[in-house]
Design a protein around this motif. Structure first.
Motif, PDB file in Angstrom:
ATOM      1  N   LEU A  73      54.890   8.769  61.442  1.00  0.00           N
ATOM      2  CA  LEU A  73      54.731   8.951  62.885  1.00  0.00           C
ATOM      3  C   LEU A  73      54.853  10.421  63.264  1.00  0.00           C
ATOM      4  CD1 LEU A  73      56.842   5.909  64.107  1.00  0.00           C
ATOM      5  CD2 LEU A  73      54.375   6.185  64.415  1.00  0.00           C
ATOM      6  N   GLY A  74      55.821  11.111  62.668  1.00  0.00           N
ATOM      7  CA  GLY A  74      55.998  12.529  62.956  1.00  0.00           C
ATOM      8  C   GLY A  74      54.807  13.358  62.514  1.00  0.00           C
ATOM      9  N   TRP A  75      54.253  13.025  61.354  1.00  0.00           N
ATOM     10  CA  TRP A  75      53.084  13.756  60.867  1.00  0.00           C
ATOM     11  C   TRP A  75      51.901  13.571  61.819  1.00  0.00           C
ATOM     12  CZ3 TRP A  75      48.061  12.920  59.557  1.00  0.00           C
ATOM     13  CH2 TRP A  75      47.424  13.917  58.811  1.00  0.00           C
ATOM     14  N   LEU A  76      51.656  12.347  62.247  1.00  0.00           N
ATOM     15  CA  LEU A  76      50.555  12.082  63.170  1.00  0.00           C
ATOM     16  C   LEU A  76      50.739  12.837  64.490  1.00  0.00           C
ATOM     17  CD1 LEU A  76      50.000   8.246  62.666  1.00  0.00           C
ATOM     18  CD2 LEU A  76      48.348  10.053  62.139  1.00  0.00           C
ATOM     19  N   ASP A  77      51.966  12.872  64.962  1.00  0.00           N
ATOM     20  CA  ASP A  77      52.236  13.506  66.254  1.00  0.00           C
ATOM     21  C   ASP A  77      51.961  15.003  66.235  1.00  0.00           C
ATOM     22  OD1 ASP A  77      53.072  12.987  68.923  1.00  0.00           O
ATOM     23  OD2 ASP A  77      54.992  13.954  68.507  1.00  0.00           O
ATOM     24  N   ARG A  78      51.943  15.592  65.058  1.00  0.00           N
ATOM     25  CA  ARG A  78      51.716  17.048  64.948  1.00  0.00           C
ATOM     26  C   ARG A  78      50.235  17.406  64.799  1.00  0.00           C
ATOM     27  NH1 ARG A  78      56.231  16.305  61.558  1.00  0.00           N
ATOM     28  NH2 ARG A  78      54.949  16.474  59.669  1.00  0.00           N
ATOM     29  N   GLN A  79      49.353  16.443  64.767  1.00  0.00           N
ATOM     30  CA  GLN A  79      47.937  16.736  64.538  1.00  0.00           C
ATOM     31  C   GLN A  79      47.229  17.184  65.818  1.00  0.00           C
ATOM     32  OE1 GLN A  79      47.179  16.782  61.196  1.00  0.00           O
ATOM     33  NE2 GLN A  79      49.384  16.353  61.285  1.00  0.00           N
ATOM     34  N   ASP A  80      46.186  17.985  65.647  1.00  0.00           N
ATOM     35  CA  ASP A  80      45.417  18.485  66.791  1.00  0.00           C
ATOM     36  C   ASP A  80      44.696  17.342  67.493  1.00  0.00           C
ATOM     37  OD1 ASP A  80      46.171  21.072  66.134  1.00  0.00           O
ATOM     38  OD2 ASP A  80      44.339  21.465  64.975  1.00  0.00           O
ATOM     39  N   GLY A  81      44.705  17.398  68.806  1.00  0.00           N
ATOM     40  CA  GLY A  81      43.913  16.459  69.595  1.00  0.00           C
ATOM     41  C   GLY A  81      44.497  15.072  69.733  1.00  0.00           C
ATOM     42  N   VAL A  82      45.744  14.872  69.278  1.00  0.00           N
ATOM     43  CA  VAL A  82      46.323  13.528  69.326  1.00  0.00           C
ATOM     44  C   VAL A  82      46.764  13.195  70.757  1.00  0.00           C
ATOM     45  CG1 VAL A  82      48.706  14.224  68.784  1.00  0.00           C
ATOM     46  CG2 VAL A  82      47.883  11.960  68.129  1.00  0.00           C
ATOM     47  N   GLU A  83      46.512  11.961  71.167  1.00  0.00           N
ATOM     48  CA  GLU A  83      46.854  11.525  72.517  1.00  0.00           C
ATOM     49  C   GLU A  83      47.933  10.442  72.544  1.00  0.00           C
ATOM     50  OE1 GLU A  83      43.135  12.147  75.342  1.00  0.00           O
ATOM     51  OE2 GLU A  83      42.726  10.590  73.850  1.00  0.00           O
ATOM     52  N   LEU A  84      48.059   9.690  71.473  1.00  0.00           N
ATOM     53  CA  LEU A  84      49.075   8.636  71.407  1.00  0.00           C
ATOM     54  C   LEU A  84      49.364   8.335  69.947  1.00  0.00           C
ATOM     55  CD1 LEU A  84      50.676   6.384  73.102  1.00  0.00           C
ATOM     56  CD2 LEU A  84      48.848   4.850  72.333  1.00  0.00           C
ATOM     57  N   VAL A  85      50.645   8.174  69.617  1.00  0.00           N
ATOM     58  CA  VAL A  85      51.057   7.814  68.259  1.00  0.00           C
ATOM     59  C   VAL A  85      51.964   6.597  68.347  1.00  0.00           C
ATOM     60  CG1 VAL A  85      52.383   8.536  66.238  1.00  0.00           C
ATOM     61  CG2 VAL A  85      50.864  10.161  67.376  1.00  0.00           C
ATOM     62  N   ARG A  86      51.720   5.638  67.451  1.00  0.00           N
ATOM     63  CA  ARG A  86      52.497   4.403  67.507  1.00  0.00           C
ATOM     64  C   ARG A  86      52.443   3.708  66.159  1.00  0.00           C
ATOM     65  NH1 ARG A  86      52.649   2.137  72.526  1.00  0.00           N
ATOM     66  NH2 ARG A  86      53.513   4.184  72.939  1.00  0.00           N
ATOM     67  N   ALA A 111      42.472  12.306  59.264  1.00  0.00           N
ATOM     68  CA  ALA A 111      42.334  11.304  58.201  1.00  0.00           C
ATOM     69  C   ALA A 111      42.148  11.963  56.844  1.00  0.00           C
ATOM     70  CB  ALA A 111      41.157  10.380  58.504  1.00  0.00           C
ATOM     71  N   ASP A 112      41.406  13.056  56.810  1.00  0.00           N
ATOM     72  CA  ASP A 112      41.176  13.770  55.551  1.00  0.00           C
ATOM     73  C   ASP A 112      42.437  14.465  55.053  1.00  0.00           C
ATOM     74  OD1 ASP A 112      38.539  12.998  55.532  1.00  0.00           O
ATOM     75  OD2 ASP A 112      37.773  14.878  56.369  1.00  0.00           O
ATOM     76  N   ALA A 113      43.320  14.828  55.976  1.00  0.00           N
ATOM     77  CA  ALA A 113      44.485  15.629  55.599  1.00  0.00           C
ATOM     78  C   ALA A 113      45.678  14.794  55.153  1.00  0.00           C
ATOM     79  CB  ALA A 113      44.904  16.514  56.780  1.00  0.00           C
ATOM     80  N   TYR A 114      45.734  13.526  55.537  1.00  0.00           N
ATOM     81  CA  TYR A 114      46.921  12.725  55.207  1.00  0.00           C
ATOM     82  C   TYR A 114      46.951  12.424  53.717  1.00  0.00           C
ATOM     83  CZ  TYR A 114      50.647   9.286  55.793  1.00  0.00           C
ATOM     84  OH  TYR A 114      51.836   8.601  55.715  1.00  0.00           O
ATOM     85  N   GLU A 115      48.114  12.568  53.098  1.00  0.00           N
ATOM     86  CA  GLU A 115      48.190  12.493  51.638  1.00  0.00           C
ATOM     87  C   GLU A 115      48.238  11.069  51.101  1.00  0.00           C
ATOM     88  OE1 GLU A 115      53.070  13.012  51.357  1.00  0.00           O
ATOM     89  OE2 GLU A 115      51.730  14.542  50.518  1.00  0.00           O
TER      90      GLU A 115
END
Length: 289
Positions: free
Chosen positions: A231-244, A266-270
């Motif tokens: 969740l923390g990784w997603l929240d730091r991505q450019d252009g994100v509007e909602l994380v859940r 999507a390409d960056a997540y390990e």
């Protein structure tokens, strides 16, 4: 109907999920806003004298030992409901990870009901298939419809939603399975209150969603801390509007302003990740970004 029938089994995404204290029967009441992705599993059926099943896809490896999975349960439930002994070869191509909070098993069961309903020429409508699906699992009725909707009760009260926007999104899974039972055990340890249902959404769905919880998110993070990292990784991505987090985890999603930022994330997540469109509904049809 002869030949081959194919049905898509899209991943189910809980955009919001309120859960209340367990009822006397042990089930937890819920109130969830749900939509479905343009990505998921595929069910293919064709005539055969008996029920048989085959599988493909890397995610299917986790189902090999299950002799009574939800696909076969759905087929037998439909046989019993219709009072028939027709058979079929059912092939499941599985993309959705098992125990991922994306409703994969329920989606597969629902697609099986829809496919065999056509193959066996039963002419049952979706409402009747949803009632059959409830005997298989609480998420199956929603997956029968596979469109934006609100689930209440334990999943049996379905309100189909019109005039709902489509979204660009990314689904990620930190590479762990999470037992739904263990997440609910952790939830019950918080001594939850009775369910307080969500209020009306208003015109801006994202604003409304930002104030809505997934009641299982904190208990799931206690069971599996890697969810918090995802969740923390997603929240730091450019252009994100909602994380859940979706469902009981471990999969999480992020809604993005545009598909370019979603694709980049999507390409960056390990670990496991996939860029998806989340279905909207307008003028009687599914819509996509």
């Amino acid at each position: 109907m002869s030949g081959v029938i194919t049905e898509f089994a899209p991943a189910k995404i809980n955009l919001s999920l309120r859960v209340g204290r367990a009822r006397e029967d042990g089930y937890h009441p819920l109130d969830s806003l749900v939509t479905f992705a343009d990505w998921g599993d595929t069910i293919t059926v064709r005539d055969e004298i008996a029920l048989m099943m085959s599988m493909s896809g890397e995610a299917s490896e986790d189902l090999i030992e299950e002799e009574n999975n939800l696909v076969l349960q759905a087929a037998r439930a439909l046989q019993d409901h219709a009072g028939i002994d027709k058979g079929a070869i059912i092939h499941l191509h599985k993309e959705i990870p098992v125990a991922a909070g994306l409703g994969g098993g329920s989606a597969d069961a629902a697609a099986t009901l829809r496919a065999l309903n056509q193959l066996w020429e039963l002419d049952l409508d979706l409402d009747e298939l949803a009632r059959i699906g409830l005997s298989i699992g609480a998420d199956v009725p929603a997956c029968v419809y596979s469109r934006p909707l609100r689930m209440r009760g334990i999943g049996e009260w379905i309100e189909l939603i019109d005039n709902f926007p489509a979204f660009n999104a990314v689904l990620v899974n930190p590479g762990v399975k999470v037992s739904t039972g263990k997440v609910f055990e952790a939830f019950d340890e918080t001594e939850p209150a009775e369910l307080k249902e969500a209020k009306g959404r208003g015109p801006n769905v994202l604003d409304w969603l930002s104030r809505e919880p997934n009641s299982l998110e904190r208990p799931a993070m206690k069971v599996q801390p890697k969810i918090k990292k995802a969740l923390g990784w997603l929240d730091r991505q450019d252009g994100v509007e909602l994380v859940r987090m979706s469902g009981s985890g471990a999969s999480c999603f992020a809604i993005f302003e545009d598909d370019a930022d979603a694709e980049k994330a999507a390409d960056a997540y390990e670990k496991f990740s996939v860029e998806v469109g989340l279905a909207g509904f307008r003028d009687g049809e599914l819509i996509w970004c």
